[in-house]
Structure formats: structure tokens, C-alpha cells
Design a protein around this motif. Structure first.
Motif, PDB file in Angstrom:
ATOM      1  N   LYS A  17       0.835  -1.202   0.000  1.00 14.40           N
ATOM      2  CA  LYS A  17       0.000   0.000   0.000  1.00 14.40           C
ATOM      3  C   LYS A  17       0.870   1.253   0.000  1.00 14.40           C
ATOM      4  O   LYS A  17       0.480   2.294   0.515  1.00 14.40           O
ATOM      5  N   ASN A  18       2.054   1.138  -0.610  1.00 12.00           N
ATOM      6  CA  ASN A  18       2.946   2.288  -0.698  1.00 12.00           C
ATOM      7  C   ASN A  18       2.285   3.414  -1.494  1.00 12.00           C
ATOM      8  O   ASN A  18       1.599   3.172  -2.485  1.00 12.00           O
ATOM      9  N   ARG A  19       2.549   4.641  -1.068  1.00  9.39           N
ATOM     10  CA  ARG A  19       1.983   5.797  -1.758  1.00  9.39           C
ATOM     11  C   ARG A  19       2.678   6.042  -3.104  1.00  9.39           C
ATOM     12  O   ARG A  19       2.031   6.379  -4.105  1.00  9.39           O
ATOM     13  N   ASN A  20       3.994   5.910  -3.119  1.00  7.04           N
ATOM     14  CA  ASN A  20       4.759   6.221  -4.320  1.00  7.04           C
ATOM     15  C   ASN A  20       6.085   5.487  -4.303  1.00  7.04           C
ATOM     16  O   ASN A  20       6.442   4.845  -3.316  1.00  7.04           O
ATOM     17  N   ALA A  49       1.064   1.271  -5.781  1.00  8.96           N
ATOM     18  CA  ALA A  49      -0.227   0.583  -5.705  1.00  8.96           C
ATOM     19  C   ALA A  49      -1.179   1.216  -4.688  1.00  8.96           C
ATOM     20  O   ALA A  49      -2.404   1.107  -4.828  1.00  8.96           O
ATOM     21  N   GLY A  50      -0.638   1.883  -3.662  1.00  6.46           N
ATOM     22  CA  GLY A  50      -1.455   2.391  -2.568  1.00  6.46           C
ATOM     23  C   GLY A  50      -2.642   3.239  -2.976  1.00  6.46           C
ATOM     24  O   GLY A  50      -3.760   3.027  -2.486  1.00  6.46           O
ATOM     25  N   PRO A  51      -2.468   4.223  -3.861  1.00  4.80           N
ATOM     26  CA  PRO A  51      -3.617   5.044  -4.253  1.00  4.80           C
ATOM     27  C   PRO A  51      -4.738   4.244  -4.916  1.00  4.80           C
ATOM     28  O   PRO A  51      -5.918   4.567  -4.739  1.00  4.80           O
ATOM     29  N   PHE A  52      -4.388   3.198  -5.649  1.00  6.27           N
ATOM     30  CA  PHE A  52      -5.409   2.370  -6.306  1.00  6.27           C
ATOM     31  C   PHE A  52      -6.116   1.476  -5.286  1.00  6.27           C
ATOM     32  O   PHE A  52      -7.330   1.262  -5.366  1.00  6.27           O
ATOM     33  N   VAL A  53      -5.339   0.965  -4.327  1.00  7.15           N
ATOM     34  CA  VAL A  53      -5.943   0.189  -3.239  1.00  7.15           C
ATOM     35  C   VAL A  53      -6.901   1.072  -2.447  1.00  7.15           C
ATOM     36  O   VAL A  53      -8.037   0.675  -2.142  1.00  7.15           O
ATOM     37  N   ALA A  54      -6.456   2.288  -2.131  1.00 10.35           N
ATOM     38  CA  ALA A  54      -7.294   3.209  -1.358  1.00 10.35           C
ATOM     39  C   ALA A  54      -8.586   3.553  -2.105  1.00 10.35           C
ATOM     40  O   ALA A  54      -9.654   3.680  -1.502  1.00 10.35           O
ATOM     41  N   LEU A 101      -0.499  -7.367   2.643  1.00  6.30           N
ATOM     42  CA  LEU A 101       0.422  -8.479   2.866  1.00  6.30           C
ATOM     43  C   LEU A 101       1.880  -8.021   2.966  1.00  6.30           C
ATOM     44  O   LEU A 101       2.676  -8.632   3.664  1.00  6.30           O
ATOM     45  N   GLY A 102       2.250  -6.982   2.257  1.00  8.01           N
ATOM     46  CA  GLY A 102       3.619  -6.486   2.297  1.00  8.01           C
ATOM     47  C   GLY A 102       3.827  -5.464   3.400  1.00  8.01           C
ATOM     48  O   GLY A 102       2.982  -5.287   4.276  1.00  8.01           O
ATOM     49  N   LYS A 103       4.966  -4.771   3.369  1.00  6.51           N
ATOM     50  CA  LYS A 103       5.214  -3.707   4.333  1.00  6.51           C
ATOM     51  C   LYS A 103       4.134  -2.640   4.192  1.00  6.51           C
ATOM     52  O   LYS A 103       3.714  -2.342   3.075  1.00  6.51           O
ATOM     53  N   ASP A 148      11.958   4.230   3.064  1.00  3.66           N
ATOM     54  CA  ASP A 148      10.561   4.654   3.173  1.00  3.66           C
ATOM     55  C   ASP A 148      10.214   4.787   4.656  1.00  3.66           C
ATOM     56  O   ASP A 148      10.128   3.787   5.374  1.00  3.66           O
ATOM     57  N   ALA A 149      10.024   6.027   5.099  1.00  2.00           N
ATOM     58  CA  ALA A 149       9.772   6.268   6.524  1.00  2.00           C
ATOM     59  C   ALA A 149       8.506   5.580   6.992  1.00  2.00           C
ATOM     60  O   ALA A 149       8.444   5.076   8.123  1.00  2.00           O
ATOM     61  N   GLU A 150       7.514   5.512   6.133  1.00  2.00           N
ATOM     62  CA  GLU A 150       6.206   4.981   6.522  1.00  2.00           C
ATOM     63  C   GLU A 150       6.173   3.454   6.451  1.00  2.00           C
ATOM     64  O   GLU A 150       5.896   2.775   7.443  1.00  2.00           O
ATOM     65  N   ALA A 151       6.453   2.901   5.272  1.00  2.00           N
ATOM     66  CA  ALA A 151       6.298   1.457   5.069  1.00  2.00           C
ATOM     67  C   ALA A 151       7.455   0.659   5.646  1.00  2.00           C
ATOM     68  O   ALA A 151       7.254  -0.383   6.272  1.00  2.00           O
ATOM     69  N   ASP A 152       8.686   1.127   5.433  1.00  2.00           N
ATOM     70  CA  ASP A 152       9.858   0.379   5.894  1.00  2.00           C
ATOM     71  C   ASP A 152      10.088   0.542   7.394  1.00  2.00           C
ATOM     72  O   ASP A 152       9.950  -0.393   8.172  1.00  2.00           O
ATOM     73  N   VAL A 153      10.447   1.757   7.774  1.00  2.00           N
ATOM     74  CA  VAL A 153      10.909   2.006   9.138  1.00  2.00           C
ATOM     75  C   VAL A 153       9.744   2.110  10.117  1.00  2.00           C
ATOM     76  O   VAL A 153       9.747   1.470  11.174  1.00  2.00           O
TER      77      VAL A 153
END
Length: 252
Positions: free
Chosen positions: A140-143, A155-160, A173-175, A201-206
């Protein structure tokens, strides 16, 4: 004391088709120290075997078992629940889903399809979701940092958008899903608090890793932009220049 390391790939080890300065030496250092480490990526445009072969071309040889991808988790999920997927993914990723047995239920699986996102496909997914299909997001990453050096939609914007339209939240399922991090941690026979995640990636990774109980190091390469560390939990997080600096900080 850090007993294991999780490393993101794109933006940490390489950008595009080139390794980042010092990244391969940092990984070589971890091997010399016999520190357990795994690679954990949200990349959903390439199948697992291609990621491994692309790394080999960069001069980094790894075992596929040391690479954790959301597509592998999705395939296991579908097989375990006996589900037939509608795949909204890049065509190259479809091979990671071949050989699934005919199922008794349906699932919608969304990854980064890039130019292959279409209204008709998304509308088909929407209809399946509102009629009860499982809704799985590979990530669900933004960019992400694209090959031209600019940020592009992930993919995140399309999932949202599908979540908003259907009123159904996707199972990610992923980070930054905690289960994704914990699966990689368990493969090293470590506890979460003994493992550090190194990502751009501050949001998804860390942030995701810290939410799962791991330590986190944010590197200022790849998609990192100044000030993103402000999104992280208040407890101490290191922000360093790159992977090489992170490994030096941890192990000298």
C-alpha cells in the motif's frame, strides 16, 4: 544488541539498474561478520526469480529463500484458503501465481500494475469485492522512485480507491504489515526487538518495522525526502546517509 538485519532493496541497495555507492561493500561486511540478514521488498512489478537474477547482475548473489516478497505471501494465502484470484498486477508478476489449483472462493489481488491499471479492470475488482471476494493488497505504498528520478504512483492510491468505493479495507500483505516483518524475523531465529530494518521509506519500511517491534534505520537515499523522519514514532530512530553508514553504525 542487534542480532539480525532486514534490508529493503530499491532505494537502499540500488536505484534503477545501478548499485548505490557502498551498498555492496556493506552487504559484504555483514557476511564477513556472519550477521544474519534478509532482504524484504514491496516490489510487485517483477517475479521473485527475476529480482534474484537482477541482483546477480549487480554483483550481489543471494538465495531466493533470503528474499521476502508480498507476492509469495499472497500465493500462500490463496492456496491455503483455496481462492481463485483476479490479479490486478503487472503482467511480469503473474508467473508468481501460476499453478494455483481451482478454488471454491474468489479474491482480488492488487499490486503495482503500472500502465496496466485500467478502469475496466478496477471496476471488475470493485464488483467482485462488493460481492464478497477477499481483498488483498500486495502493498500500500503511496509512491516509488521511478527510473527518471521522479516519484511515481505506487499501488497504494489504487488500493485506497477500491477501499473507498467498496467500503471494504484490504488485507495488506507487504510492508508495513506486521506479519510480513515477523515472518522474515522468524526465518533468522531472532526476536523482533533484536532485529533492525534498514529502509528508505519512513512509513512502510521504518515506521512499519517499528510498529511490529523492530528497530529502524532510515537512509537518505532512494525515495527519502527531507523531513520524512517526522512521520516516525517518537522513540529513537537513526537517520543516516546510506546503507554503508547504517552498517558501520551498527557493527563498526
Amino acid at each position: 544488541m542487534v542480532q539480525g538485519v532486514l534490508i529493503d532493496l530499491d532505494g537502499v541497495v540500488y536505484v534503477g539498474s545501478e548499485p548505490l555507492p557502498g551498498s555492496l561493500d556493506a552487504i559484504r561486511r555483514l557476511r564477513e561478520l556472519r550477521v544474519p540478514f534478509k532482504f524484504i521488498t514491496n516490489t510487485t512489478r517483477r517475479p521473485r526469480h527475476r529480482i534474484v537474477s537482477d541482483l546477480a547482475r549487480l554483483g550481489l548473489n543471494i538465495d531466493a529463500r533470503d528474499l521476502f516478497t508480498p507476492a509469495a505471501l499472497a500465493r500462500d494465502f490463496l492456496a491455503r484458503k483455496n481462492l481463485v484470484p483476479l490479479l490486478i498486477v503487472h503482467p511480469d508478476l503473474r508467473e508468481d501465481f501460476t499453478g494455483l489449483a481451482a478454488g471454491s472462493g474468489e479474491a482480488v489481488v492488487v499490486g503495482d500494475a503500472g500502465a496496466f491499471f485500467t478502469y475496466d479492470l478496477l471496476n471488475q475488482a470493485f464488483r467482485k469485492i462488493i460481492h464478497g471476494a477477499e481483498f488483498l493488497a500486495l502493498a500500500k505504498n503511496r509512491n516509488f522512485l521511478d527510473r527518471d528520478g521522479e516519484l511515481s504512483l505506487d499501488a497504494g492510491p489504487f488500493v485506497a480507491g477500491l477501499e473507498y468505493a467498496s467500503g471494504t479495507m484490504a488485507t495488506v500483505l507487504g510492508k508495513p504489515a506486521p506479519a510480513f516483518f515477523k515472518l522474515a524475523v522468524e526465518s533468522m531465529a531472532c526476536r523482533c526487538e533484536e532485529v533492525v530494518m534498514i529502509g528508505d521509506d519512513a512509513e512502510a519500511d521504518v515506521g512499519g518495522a517499528m510498529g511490529a517491534g523492530l528497530q529502524g534505520i532510515l537512509v537518505q537515499t532512494g525515495k527519502y525526502r527531507p523531513g520524512q523522519e517526522a512521520k516516525l514514532p517518537e522513540r529513537a530512530t537513526h537517520v543516516v546517509a546510506d546503507l554503508s553508514t547504517a552498517v558501520e553504525l551498527l557493527f563498526g
